[in-house]
Design a protein around this motif. Structure first.
Motif, short mmCIF file in Angstrom:
data_model
loop_
_atom_site.label_atom_id
_atom_site.label_comp_id
_atom_site.label_asym_id
_atom_site.label_seq_id
_atom_site.Cartn_x
_atom_site.Cartn_y
_atom_site.Cartn_z
N ALA A 20 0.83 -1.21 0.00
CA ALA A 20 0.00 0.00 0.00
C ALA A 20 0.86 1.26 0.00
O ALA A 20 0.57 2.22 -0.71
CB ALA A 20 -0.93 0.00 1.22
N ALA A 21 1.92 1.26 0.79
CA ALA A 21 2.82 2.42 0.84
C ALA A 21 3.50 2.62 -0.50
O ALA A 21 3.64 3.74 -0.99
CB ALA A 21 3.86 2.24 1.94
N TRP A 22 3.91 1.54 -1.13
CA TRP A 22 4.56 1.62 -2.44
C TRP A 22 3.59 2.14 -3.49
O TRP A 22 3.94 2.99 -4.30
CB TRP A 22 5.09 0.23 -2.81
CG TRP A 22 5.83 0.22 -4.10
CD1 TRP A 22 5.35 -0.11 -5.33
CD2 TRP A 22 7.20 0.55 -4.31
NE1 TRP A 22 6.31 -0.02 -6.27
CE2 TRP A 22 7.47 0.40 -5.67
CE3 TRP A 22 8.22 0.96 -3.47
CZ2 TRP A 22 8.72 0.64 -6.21
CZ3 TRP A 22 9.47 1.20 -4.02
CH2 TRP A 22 9.70 1.04 -5.36
N ALA A 23 2.38 1.65 -3.47
CA ALA A 23 1.39 2.05 -4.47
C ALA A 23 0.96 3.52 -4.30
O ALA A 23 0.77 4.24 -5.28
CB ALA A 23 0.16 1.15 -4.39
N ASP A 24 0.82 3.96 -3.05
CA ASP A 24 0.37 5.33 -2.78
C ASP A 24 1.50 6.35 -2.80
O ASP A 24 1.25 7.55 -2.81
CB ASP A 24 -0.34 5.40 -1.42
CG ASP A 24 -1.61 4.59 -1.40
OD1 ASP A 24 -2.16 4.31 -2.48
OD2 ASP A 24 -2.06 4.23 -0.30
N GLY A 25 2.73 5.87 -2.76
CA GLY A 25 3.87 6.78 -2.79
C GLY A 25 4.13 7.50 -1.48
O GLY A 25 4.74 8.55 -1.46
#
Length: 91
Positions: A20-25
């Motif tokens: 989720a952190a990777w996808a949301d930046g």
């Protein structure tokens, strides 16, 4: 300049949180709002001493096993910190 050497626990993170952190930046961990639990704190007066102490703390078994980490943080000179704050004047 003074330095703070900190040995902390590493918080476990679920795979879904990483994705989720990777996808949301956005950041997975934000040390300013939720610092990792501290295990040991040491002060040093100069950079060489700080790095020597950090290397010594890095030999702890939990650090070598990846359960803890060692951080070296520079501390601002109190005389300079006051002068650099916006809206403040030195007296």
């Amino acid at each position: 300049m003074r330095f703070l050497i900190v040995r902390t626990d590493i918080r476990a993170v679920a795979d879904g949180d990483i994705a989720a952190a990777w996808a949301d930046g956005h950041r997975l961990r934000d040390e300013t709002t939720a610092p990792e639990p501290r295990r040991q704190i040491v002060h040093a007066e100069d950079r060489d001493a700080a790095l020597l102490l950090a290397r010594a703390l890095a030999t702890v078994g939990a650090v070598r096993a990846g359960k803890q980490r060692v951080k070296v943080l520079p501390l601002a000179d109190p005389r300079l910190a006051f002068r650099h704050r916006p809206g403040r004047t030195a007296t």
